[in-house]
Design a protein around this motif. Structure first.
Motif, PDB file in Angstrom:
ATOM      1  N   LEU A  24     -59.360  55.219  -1.471  1.00 39.65           N
ATOM      2  CA  LEU A  24     -60.633  55.454  -0.784  1.00 39.65           C
ATOM      3  C   LEU A  24     -60.711  56.857  -0.195  1.00 39.65           C
ATOM      4  O   LEU A  24     -61.780  57.468  -0.192  1.00 39.65           O
ATOM      5  CB  LEU A  24     -60.854  54.387   0.291  1.00 39.65           C
ATOM      6  CG  LEU A  24     -61.136  52.988  -0.255  1.00 39.65           C
ATOM      7  CD1 LEU A  24     -61.135  51.967   0.877  1.00 39.65           C
ATOM      8  CD2 LEU A  24     -62.448  52.949  -1.014  1.00 39.65           C
ATOM      9  N   ALA A  25     -59.595  57.378   0.299  1.00 43.84           N
ATOM     10  CA  ALA A  25     -59.578  58.748   0.824  1.00 43.84           C
ATOM     11  C   ALA A  25     -59.876  59.752  -0.287  1.00 43.84           C
ATOM     12  O   ALA A  25     -60.560  60.758  -0.049  1.00 43.84           O
ATOM     13  CB  ALA A  25     -58.239  59.047   1.484  1.00 43.84           C
ATOM     14  N   ASP A  26     -59.374  59.494  -1.476  1.00 44.75           N
ATOM     15  CA  ASP A  26     -59.680  60.366  -2.617  1.00 44.75           C
ATOM     16  C   ASP A  26     -61.140  60.232  -3.043  1.00 44.75           C
ATOM     17  O   ASP A  26     -61.781  61.210  -3.411  1.00 44.75           O
ATOM     18  CB  ASP A  26     -58.783  60.031  -3.813  1.00 44.75           C
ATOM     19  CG  ASP A  26     -57.364  60.525  -3.639  1.00 44.75           C
ATOM     20  OD1 ASP A  26     -57.132  61.381  -2.753  1.00 44.75           O
ATOM     21  OD2 ASP A  26     -56.484  60.044  -4.377  1.00 44.75           O
ATOM     22  N   MET A  27     -61.651  59.006  -2.999  1.00 47.78           N
ATOM     23  CA  MET A  27     -63.017  58.742  -3.437  1.00 47.78           C
ATOM     24  C   MET A  27     -64.047  59.265  -2.433  1.00 47.78           C
ATOM     25  O   MET A  27     -65.129  59.709  -2.824  1.00 47.78           O
ATOM     26  CB  MET A  27     -63.209  57.236  -3.622  1.00 47.78           C
ATOM     27  CG  MET A  27     -64.505  56.852  -4.276  1.00 47.78           C
ATOM     28  SD  MET A  27     -64.546  55.122  -4.771  1.00 47.78           S
ATOM     29  CE  MET A  27     -64.973  54.316  -3.247  1.00 47.78           C
ATOM     30  N   ILE A  28     -63.704  59.237  -1.124  1.00 47.27           N
ATOM     31  CA  ILE A  28     -64.636  59.649  -0.072  1.00 47.27           C
ATOM     32  C   ILE A  28     -63.947  60.715   0.789  1.00 47.27           C
ATOM     33  O   ILE A  28     -63.347  60.401   1.824  1.00 47.27           O
ATOM     34  CB  ILE A  28     -65.053  58.452   0.803  1.00 47.27           C
ATOM     35  CG1 ILE A  28     -65.533  57.286  -0.072  1.00 47.27           C
ATOM     36  CG2 ILE A  28     -66.125  58.872   1.795  1.00 47.27           C
ATOM     37  CD1 ILE A  28     -65.668  55.970   0.669  1.00 47.27           C
ATOM     38  N   PRO A  29     -63.977  61.978   0.379  1.00 48.28           N
ATOM     39  CA  PRO A  29     -63.313  63.033   1.138  1.00 48.28           C
ATOM     40  C   PRO A  29     -63.834  63.120   2.575  1.00 48.28           C
ATOM     41  O   PRO A  29     -65.030  63.035   2.824  1.00 48.28           O
ATOM     42  CB  PRO A  29     -63.661  64.310   0.361  1.00 48.28           C
ATOM     43  CG  PRO A  29     -64.055  63.844  -0.996  1.00 48.28           C
ATOM     44  CD  PRO A  29     -64.648  62.473  -0.809  1.00 48.28           C
ATOM     45  N   GLY A  30     -62.911  63.263   3.513  1.00 48.03           N
ATOM     46  CA  GLY A  30     -63.266  63.396   4.921  1.00 48.03           C
ATOM     47  C   GLY A  30     -63.386  62.086   5.669  1.00 48.03           C
ATOM     48  O   GLY A  30     -63.530  62.065   6.887  1.00 48.03           O
ATOM     49  N   ALA A  31     -63.313  60.958   4.964  1.00 40.57           N
ATOM     50  CA  ALA A  31     -63.464  59.656   5.612  1.00 40.57           C
ATOM     51  C   ALA A  31     -62.234  59.323   6.454  1.00 40.57           C
ATOM     52  O   ALA A  31     -61.108  59.572   6.045  1.00 40.57           O
ATOM     53  CB  ALA A  31     -63.670  58.571   4.570  1.00 40.57           C
ATOM     54  N   ALA A  32     -62.477  58.754   7.633  1.00 40.08           N
ATOM     55  CA  ALA A  32     -61.397  58.294   8.502  1.00 40.08           C
ATOM     56  C   ALA A  32     -61.432  56.775   8.654  1.00 40.08           C
ATOM     57  O   ALA A  32     -60.389  56.130   8.646  1.00 40.08           O
ATOM     58  CB  ALA A  32     -61.478  58.963   9.865  1.00 40.08           C
ATOM     59  N   THR A  33     -62.632  56.223   8.821  1.00 38.83           N
ATOM     60  CA  THR A  33     -62.782  54.768   8.923  1.00 38.83           C
ATOM     61  C   THR A  33     -63.955  54.307   8.063  1.00 38.83           C
ATOM     62  O   THR A  33     -64.928  55.041   7.879  1.00 38.83           O
ATOM     63  CB  THR A  33     -63.045  54.297  10.373  1.00 38.83           C
ATOM     64  OG1 THR A  33     -64.237  54.902  10.851  1.00 38.83           O
ATOM     65  CG2 THR A  33     -61.882  54.633  11.286  1.00 38.83           C
ATOM     66  N   ILE A  34     -63.807  53.098   7.578  1.00 34.97           N
ATOM     67  CA  ILE A  34     -64.871  52.492   6.781  1.00 34.97           C
ATOM     68  C   ILE A  34     -65.176  51.144   7.413  1.00 34.97           C
ATOM     69  O   ILE A  34     -64.303  50.283   7.493  1.00 34.97           O
ATOM     70  CB  ILE A  34     -64.454  52.320   5.311  1.00 34.97           C
ATOM     71  CG1 ILE A  34     -64.099  53.679   4.701  1.00 34.97           C
ATOM     72  CG2 ILE A  34     -65.561  51.635   4.519  1.00 34.97           C
ATOM     73  CD1 ILE A  34     -63.553  53.601   3.294  1.00 34.97           C
ATOM     74  N   ARG A  35     -66.401  50.982   7.874  1.00 37.31           N
ATOM     75  CA  ARG A  35     -66.833  49.720   8.479  1.00 37.31           C
ATOM     76  C   ARG A  35     -67.521  48.900   7.395  1.00 37.31           C
ATOM     77  O   ARG A  35     -68.433  49.382   6.726  1.00 37.31           O
ATOM     78  CB  ARG A  35     -67.798  49.984   9.623  1.00 37.31           C
ATOM     79  CG  ARG A  35     -68.202  48.745  10.373  1.00 37.31           C
ATOM     80  CD  ARG A  35     -69.060  49.146  11.577  1.00 37.31           C
ATOM     81  NE  ARG A  35     -69.459  48.014  12.353  1.00 37.31           N
ATOM     82  CZ  ARG A  35     -70.639  47.411  12.254  1.00 37.31           C
ATOM     83  NH1 ARG A  35     -71.536  47.852  11.400  1.00 37.31           N
ATOM     84  NH2 ARG A  35     -70.921  46.378  13.003  1.00 37.31           N
ATOM     85  N   VAL A  36     -67.053  47.670   7.212  1.00 36.13           N
ATOM     86  CA  VAL A  36     -67.556  46.809   6.150  1.00 36.13           C
ATOM     87  C   VAL A  36     -68.056  45.499   6.743  1.00 36.13           C
ATOM     88  O   VAL A  36     -67.421  44.931   7.632  1.00 36.13           O
ATOM     89  CB  VAL A  36     -66.455  46.501   5.116  1.00 36.13           C
ATOM     90  CG1 VAL A  36     -66.953  45.563   4.045  1.00 36.13           C
ATOM     91  CG2 VAL A  36     -65.935  47.768   4.502  1.00 36.13           C
ATOM     92  N   GLY A  37     -69.185  45.041   6.256  1.00 35.33           N
ATOM     93  CA  GLY A  37     -69.723  43.753   6.663  1.00 35.33           C
ATOM     94  C   GLY A  37     -70.564  43.170   5.549  1.00 35.33           C
ATOM     95  O   GLY A  37     -70.831  43.824   4.548  1.00 35.33           O
ATOM     96  N   LEU A  38     -70.961  41.937   5.736  1.00 37.86           N
ATOM     97  CA  LEU A  38     -71.856  41.274   4.791  1.00 37.86           C
ATOM     98  C   LEU A  38     -73.174  41.038   5.490  1.00 37.86           C
ATOM     99  O   LEU A  38     -73.220  40.426   6.556  1.00 37.86           O
ATOM    100  CB  LEU A  38     -71.267  39.943   4.320  1.00 37.86           C
ATOM    101  CG  LEU A  38     -69.989  40.048   3.500  1.00 37.86           C
ATOM    102  CD1 LEU A  38     -69.440  38.656   3.206  1.00 37.86           C
ATOM    103  CD2 LEU A  38     -70.240  40.786   2.205  1.00 37.86           C
ATOM    104  N   ASN A  39     -74.270  41.550   4.919  1.00 36.49           N
ATOM    105  CA  ASN A  39     -75.597  41.408   5.513  1.00 36.49           C
ATOM    106  C   ASN A  39     -76.235  40.085   5.126  1.00 36.49           C
ATOM    107  O   ASN A  39     -76.013  39.581   4.041  1.00 36.49           O
ATOM    108  CB  ASN A  39     -76.512  42.547   5.052  1.00 36.49           C
ATOM    109  CG  ASN A  39     -76.139  43.859   5.674  1.00 36.49           C
ATOM    110  OD1 ASN A  39     -75.355  43.920   6.609  1.00 36.49           O
ATOM    111  ND2 ASN A  39     -76.706  44.929   5.158  1.00 36.49           N
ATOM    112  N   ASP A  40     -77.046  39.556   6.016  1.00 37.27           N
ATOM    113  CA  ASP A  40     -77.826  38.349   5.746  1.00 37.27           C
ATOM    114  C   ASP A  40     -79.243  38.753   5.397  1.00 37.27           C
ATOM    115  O   ASP A  40     -79.654  39.863   5.699  1.00 37.27           O
ATOM    116  CB  ASP A  40     -77.839  37.444   6.982  1.00 37.27           C
ATOM    117  CG  ASP A  40     -76.500  36.765   7.182  1.00 37.27           C
ATOM    118  OD1 ASP A  40     -75.841  36.492   6.171  1.00 37.27           O
ATOM    119  OD2 ASP A  40     -76.135  36.515   8.335  1.00 37.27           O
TER     120      ASP A  40
END
Length: 105
Positions: A24-40
């Motif tokens: 994911l760091a390679d895919m998204i340069p500069g990313a430190a955290t990724i917040r993931v959820g499922l929307n309703d």
């Protein structure tokens, strides 16, 4: 994550989170955290990416969904009714509400 013909992950389980963080760091340069959820009302992966300073990094729809799906697959046992944050530096997954309350990492 890539899978072998047997359906098992190509990454050993113990190293899986760290390999995902590296991908994911390679895919998204500069990313430190990724917040993931499922929307309703129809659950679909939702992603918010932040850099080290907390600034949001804009992603394309496909990249955001791929990142979310990879994280969901590595932690299928997590309670995805609440959002989680994946820290790329230490490859840890923490419920987002615990981070906000100061009880997380």
């Amino acid at each position: 994550m890539l899978a072998t013909p047997s359906g098992r992950s190509a990454c050993p389980h113990a190293d899986r989170q760290h390999r995902l963080a590296a991908q994911l760091a390679d895919m998204i340069p500069g990313a430190a955290t990724i917040r993931v959820g499922l929307n309703d009302p129809w659950p679909h992966p939702h992603t918010i990416v932040k850099d080290k300073s907390g600034k949001t990094i804009e992603l394309g729809r496909v990249t955001a969904r791929v990142a979310a799906r990879w994280i969901l697959r590595v932690w299928p046992e997590a309670d995805w009714t609440r959002p989680h944050a994946f820290g790329l530096a230490d490859a840890t997954l923490t419920r987002s509400d615990l981070i906000a309350d100061g009880r997380g990492r």
